[in-house]
Scaffold this motif. Structure first.
Motif, PDB file in Angstrom:
ATOM      1  N   THR A  31       0.830  -1.205   0.000  1.00  0.00           N
ATOM      2  CA  THR A  31       0.000   0.000   0.000  1.00  0.00           C
ATOM      3  C   THR A  31       0.864   1.253   0.000  1.00  0.00           C
ATOM      4  O   THR A  31       0.597   2.225  -0.730  1.00  0.00           O
ATOM      5  CB  THR A  31      -0.928   0.009   1.222  1.00  0.00           C
ATOM      6  OG1 THR A  31      -1.779  -1.138   1.164  1.00  0.00           O
ATOM      7  CG2 THR A  31      -1.777   1.264   1.257  1.00  0.00           C
ATOM      8  N   TYR A  32       1.941   1.243   0.757  1.00  0.00           N
ATOM      9  CA  TYR A  32       2.803   2.424   0.880  1.00  0.00           C
ATOM     10  C   TYR A  32       3.813   2.507  -0.265  1.00  0.00           C
ATOM     11  O   TYR A  32       4.206   3.607  -0.651  1.00  0.00           O
ATOM     12  CB  TYR A  32       3.504   2.388   2.236  1.00  0.00           C
ATOM     13  CG  TYR A  32       2.521   2.260   3.371  1.00  0.00           C
ATOM     14  CD1 TYR A  32       1.781   3.360   3.800  1.00  0.00           C
ATOM     15  CD2 TYR A  32       2.279   1.024   3.985  1.00  0.00           C
ATOM     16  CE1 TYR A  32       0.853   3.240   4.831  1.00  0.00           C
ATOM     17  CE2 TYR A  32       1.360   0.900   5.012  1.00  0.00           C
ATOM     18  CZ  TYR A  32       0.640   2.006   5.423  1.00  0.00           C
ATOM     19  OH  TYR A  32      -0.291   1.885   6.420  1.00  0.00           O
ATOM     20  N   THR A  33       4.220   1.352  -0.805  1.00  0.00           N
ATOM     21  CA  THR A  33       5.114   1.410  -1.967  1.00  0.00           C
ATOM     22  C   THR A  33       4.367   1.922  -3.195  1.00  0.00           C
ATOM     23  O   THR A  33       4.962   2.587  -4.047  1.00  0.00           O
ATOM     24  CB  THR A  33       5.726   0.026  -2.248  1.00  0.00           C
ATOM     25  OG1 THR A  33       4.672  -0.938  -2.462  1.00  0.00           O
ATOM     26  CG2 THR A  33       6.589  -0.436  -1.087  1.00  0.00           C
ATOM     27  N   ARG A  34       3.082   1.638  -3.302  1.00  0.00           N
ATOM     28  CA  ARG A  34       2.281   2.203  -4.390  1.00  0.00           C
ATOM     29  C   ARG A  34       2.167   3.719  -4.240  1.00  0.00           C
ATOM     30  O   ARG A  34       2.236   4.462  -5.222  1.00  0.00           O
ATOM     31  CB  ARG A  34       0.890   1.568  -4.396  1.00  0.00           C
ATOM     32  CG  ARG A  34       0.873   0.115  -4.844  1.00  0.00           C
ATOM     33  CD  ARG A  34      -0.501  -0.503  -4.654  1.00  0.00           C
ATOM     34  NE  ARG A  34      -0.526  -1.888  -5.119  1.00  0.00           N
ATOM     35  CZ  ARG A  34      -1.582  -2.692  -5.007  1.00  0.00           C
ATOM     36  NH1 ARG A  34      -2.694  -2.249  -4.413  1.00  0.00           N
ATOM     37  NH2 ARG A  34      -1.535  -3.929  -5.462  1.00  0.00           N
ATOM     38  N   TRP A  35       1.993   4.163  -3.029  1.00  0.00           N
ATOM     39  CA  TRP A  35       1.924   5.596  -2.747  1.00  0.00           C
ATOM     40  C   TRP A  35       3.251   6.259  -3.153  1.00  0.00           C
ATOM     41  O   TRP A  35       3.274   7.309  -3.790  1.00  0.00           O
ATOM     42  CB  TRP A  35       1.649   5.779  -1.258  1.00  0.00           C
ATOM     43  CG  TRP A  35       1.206   7.151  -0.849  1.00  0.00           C
ATOM     44  CD1 TRP A  35       0.718   8.133  -1.646  1.00  0.00           C
ATOM     45  CD2 TRP A  35       1.208   7.671   0.480  1.00  0.00           C
ATOM     46  NE1 TRP A  35       0.402   9.237  -0.906  1.00  0.00           N
ATOM     47  CE2 TRP A  35       0.684   8.981   0.413  1.00  0.00           C
ATOM     48  CE3 TRP A  35       1.570   7.149   1.711  1.00  0.00           C
ATOM     49  CZ2 TRP A  35       0.535   9.786   1.529  1.00  0.00           C
ATOM     50  CZ3 TRP A  35       1.415   7.950   2.824  1.00  0.00           C
ATOM     51  CH2 TRP A  35       0.899   9.247   2.741  1.00  0.00           C
ATOM     52  N   LEU A  36       4.367   5.610  -2.786  1.00  0.00           N
ATOM     53  CA  LEU A  36       5.686   6.128  -3.163  1.00  0.00           C
ATOM     54  C   LEU A  36       5.848   6.150  -4.679  1.00  0.00           C
ATOM     55  O   LEU A  36       6.418   7.093  -5.241  1.00  0.00           O
ATOM     56  CB  LEU A  36       6.770   5.259  -2.523  1.00  0.00           C
ATOM     57  CG  LEU A  36       8.219   5.552  -2.925  1.00  0.00           C
ATOM     58  CD1 LEU A  36       8.614   6.963  -2.491  1.00  0.00           C
ATOM     59  CD2 LEU A  36       9.157   4.511  -2.320  1.00  0.00           C
ATOM     60  N   HIS A  37       5.351   5.125  -5.345  1.00  0.00           N
ATOM     61  CA  HIS A  37       5.451   5.041  -6.805  1.00  0.00           C
ATOM     62  C   HIS A  37       4.765   6.236  -7.472  1.00  0.00           C
ATOM     63  O   HIS A  37       5.265   6.792  -8.459  1.00  0.00           O
ATOM     64  CB  HIS A  37       4.824   3.720  -7.269  1.00  0.00           C
ATOM     65  CG  HIS A  37       4.900   3.486  -8.741  1.00  0.00           C
ATOM     66  ND1 HIS A  37       3.884   3.829  -9.593  1.00  0.00           N
ATOM     67  CD2 HIS A  37       5.869   2.940  -9.512  1.00  0.00           C
ATOM     68  CE1 HIS A  37       4.209   3.505 -10.828  1.00  0.00           C
ATOM     69  NE2 HIS A  37       5.412   2.966 -10.799  1.00  0.00           N
ATOM     70  N   LEU A  38       3.618   6.650  -6.952  1.00  0.00           N
ATOM     71  CA  LEU A  38       2.909   7.796  -7.514  1.00  0.00           C
ATOM     72  C   LEU A  38       3.646   9.103  -7.219  1.00  0.00           C
ATOM     73  O   LEU A  38       3.681  10.007  -8.072  1.00  0.00           O
ATOM     74  CB  LEU A  38       1.490   7.846  -6.942  1.00  0.00           C
ATOM     75  CG  LEU A  38       0.547   6.753  -7.475  1.00  0.00           C
ATOM     76  CD1 LEU A  38      -0.742   6.724  -6.670  1.00  0.00           C
ATOM     77  CD2 LEU A  38       0.251   6.981  -8.947  1.00  0.00           C
TER      78      LEU A  38
END
Length: 388
Positions: A13-20
């Protein structure tokens, strides 16, 4: 309630946030120079998407940050390979622009929603609104304080929802094209066919070894001769060792799907089969004509297995009887013939998978096979394989 909180316990969930957030780093740099130039960043981004290797870069990032998988793991949803067609490049361009748009919205909401919550509290208490807020609040109303928790509750929904959205887009835009899916399907089909062929080879090899061992052991007990028993044990040992080598090779291939199949025996190694049959007591008269080494690999390998199965059937059903073997290579075509007297002049039922396997092997190579009595009191296995 537990289901709603479950996404926040997952690292992805947080790595996706970082990706954006990573998608807006470059446009954010232009804001410090001149804010309108940030919108002009879509042009070089589109040009970069046309480069074949950009698909590899984005695929690696998407696998690591959106799915939590390493780039070298099998993941058919997201491809880590250069763009081959213009359609692949076009999808990469759309992906880059969509990632930039969604990332910009998420970055703005990530900053603005907490700011809005603080502004609502300040406005309810009669304070002034911060300069960085994009949502103007007019007047002094006590009920602003009741709305203050809403932006903080909306922020987690933005984080989870945007992560799911960008992951679905990645699977759609960075996933395999129709041509790549077809290629993967063909590769998978080849692997299944290879495993089926390996299973058949294993059946032939182990079946031959067990038949030789049984025949040799029975003959040694009947002969009651130390000299013959020694020869029988030697034949059993050699045949068993060859079968173990085949088994080890097959197991190695099955354990490593990507590993190429190692060298398999061909008709050039047919002497090993003939000597094994002779050691079992059969009188094998072999006639080999033509250049065996000139045969194509598949023809020579399948010919070896056909000869192995034919000799195994002789030992299994007829015993140690005189056997004539003829192998002829002419103009690239292979003719293989094995004849032996029928036990008690009667044909064996032939319901096993061995004879069927011989016919199947011949048919797969475009040839033909005849198995059965020849009318002169002999059992005949005759196989003709065309050139190539």
């Amino acid at each position: 309630m537990v289901g709603l909180l479950r996404p926040f316990g997952r690292a992805v969930t947080y790595t996706r946030w970082l990706h954006l957030f990573m998608a807006v780093v470059w446009p954010a740099m232009w804001i410090f120079v001149d804010e309108p130039w940030a919108f002009a960043s879509v042009v070089p981004l589109a040009l970069a998407g046309l480069l074949p290797w950009m698909r590899v870069v984005e695929g690696v990032q998407a696998r690591l940050l959106l799915t939590g998988r390493r780039p070298d793991e099998a993941n058919p949803d997201i491809v880590v390979a250069p763009s081959v067609t213009w359609a692949d490049r076009g999808r990469t361009v759309v992906w880059l622009e969509a990632r930039l748009l969604i990332g910009s919205c998420v970055a703005m909401l990530t900053v603005q929603l907490p700011v809005l919550a603080v502004d609502l509290v300040n406005a309810a208490r009669g304070g002034q609104q911060g300069h960085g807020s994009y949502v103007p609040l007019t007047g002094e109303h006590w009920w602003y304080g009741l709305l203050a928790p809403l932006p903080l509750l909306l922020l987690p929904a933005v984080v989870v929802g945007s992560g799911e959205l960008i992951t679905r887009l990645a699977r759609r835009l960075l996933g395999p094209s129709a041509a790549e899916r077809l290629s993967a399907l063909e590769e998978r089909t080849e692997q299944l066919l290879e495993r089926t062929r390996i299973a058949r080879e294993l059946h032939d090899s182990i079946g031959h070894a067990l038949t030789v061992a049984v025949v040799q052991a029975g003959a040694a007990r009947a002969a009651n001769s130390p000299e013959f028993t020694g020869r029988a044990l030697t034949a059993i040992e050699e045949t068993g060792r060859a079968a173990l080598e085949d088994l080890e090779r097959v197991l190695g291939v099955l354990r490593e799907a990507e590993r190429p199949v190692s060298a398999r025996p061909t008709l050039v190694d047919a002497d090993r089969l003939l000597e094994s049959a002779r050691a079992s007591g059969a009188k094998v008269d072999a006639e080999v004509t033509g250049p065996l080494e000139s045969l194509p690999g598949p023809v020579s390998r399948e010919g070896y297995r056909i000869l192995q199965e034919a000799l195994t059937n002789v030992l299994r059903h007829a015993g140690a009887v005189p056997t004539r073997v003829r192998v002829e290579v002419a103009d690239g075509a292979l003719t293989l013939e094995v004849r032996n007297p029928l036990p008690d002049g009667r044909a064996a039922p032939g319901r096993g998978s061995g004879l069927r396997g011989i016919r199947e092997r011949a048919a797969l190579l475009g040839g033909r096979a005849h198995t059965g009595p020849d009318g002169a009191g002999d059992w005949e296995v005759r196989v003709e394989l065309p050139p190539g």
